[in-house]
Scaffold this motif. Sequence first.
Motif, PDB file in Angstrom:
ATOM      1  N   PHE A 194       4.516 -48.107  48.107  1.00 54.65           N
ATOM      2  CA  PHE A 194       4.861 -47.078  47.133  1.00 54.65           C
ATOM      3  C   PHE A 194       3.745 -47.002  46.103  1.00 54.65           C
ATOM      4  CE2 PHE A 194       9.572 -48.355  47.752  1.00 54.65           C
ATOM      5  CZ  PHE A 194       9.612 -47.655  48.939  1.00 54.65           C
ATOM      6  N   VAL A 228       6.969 -45.465  40.990  1.00 55.82           N
ATOM      7  CA  VAL A 228       8.428 -45.459  40.890  1.00 55.82           C
ATOM      8  C   VAL A 228       8.815 -44.812  39.568  1.00 55.82           C
ATOM      9  CG1 VAL A 228      10.528 -46.858  40.688  1.00 55.82           C
ATOM     10  CG2 VAL A 228       8.744 -47.505  42.327  1.00 55.82           C
ATOM     11  N   ARG A 251       9.064 -43.017  44.589  1.00 56.68           N
ATOM     12  CA  ARG A 251      10.493 -43.249  44.680  1.00 56.68           C
ATOM     13  C   ARG A 251      11.129 -43.063  43.304  1.00 56.68           C
ATOM     14  NH1 ARG A 251       9.489 -42.575  49.104  1.00 56.68           N
ATOM     15  NH2 ARG A 251      10.017 -43.780  50.973  1.00 56.68           N
TER      16      ARG A 251
END
Length: 299
Positions: A196, A199, A227
């Motif tokens: 990722f 976030v 995310r």
Amino acid sequence: MTYVGVTPQGVGLLLPPPAAARLVCGEDAPADGFTGVFPLEKSLGRLTGLKIYDRNRKLCFDGIMDEQKESVGGGWKLTLSARSRAALLLDNEAVPQTYCMPSLKTVFERHVKPYGFSGFIGDSRAFHGTYTVTKGMSEWQAAAGFCTRFLKAAPRIADGTFDASGAKPQGELLFDNAGGIGYTSVSVENLYCSAFSEVLAKSGSAGTYSPAAQSAEAVSLGIRRRRCLAQGDADGLIRAAEKKAYRVTADCPGEIAAALFTAARVRDPMLGTVEKLYVSQTEYRLNADGESTRFTLRR
């Protein structure tokens, strides 16, 4: 390895050497898993438990039976599928309740001890605040949720004990064909699809999402994968993704015992030295080609 089936009455029956077997222990699964095929000369009746001892006669698996099958055709065979006793915590739903000033001792006694576990290791003091077990949570989720939130440690069942200390095993494994644990193959993988880059976390009464954590490594590699987190630890999510995005796999001949989270490194003439690893998963396999152990190592 030595295999002992356990009847519903608690009687242990020595099983014949298996024709095939697979035992997997990993940090991402609370319960270890076993599957095996054993040749039969007579039926052993119902087996509801399984114990496995390693070559040093140390108990390395104590589990409950999930599936038992007897079949004929090319021989009489017994096929078993079992999980370690931590599966009891996964299979049972926790009673919803709210704890005030929760402690590891209280959580252990209500969610873990009733399933036959002997004790716990970890900080047993009471913590300020409340902890809520919601409808639908398993006993494992209830206990592990407390540990990750208040103790900042991921728990593990080890030798019948609920270990929430966060302590790592001593020593280091060296995979080196010239002077360490020998291997038939080793691979280094970069799993970019697991990383990722950013976030976002929900904040404020308006419920808007704003940047909460970023992976410098993923950004430097040009990875763009975001995310959104309604609640939880954004930094922890980034760290978990970074860990899963890199792994080293070593296939070794024979039965090799090693505890999860043991420090490890690999030394190979072509790949060089890969350091600062730990054991994330072990997989023992027995088949027509013989015995082997596969190690999954992460940073």
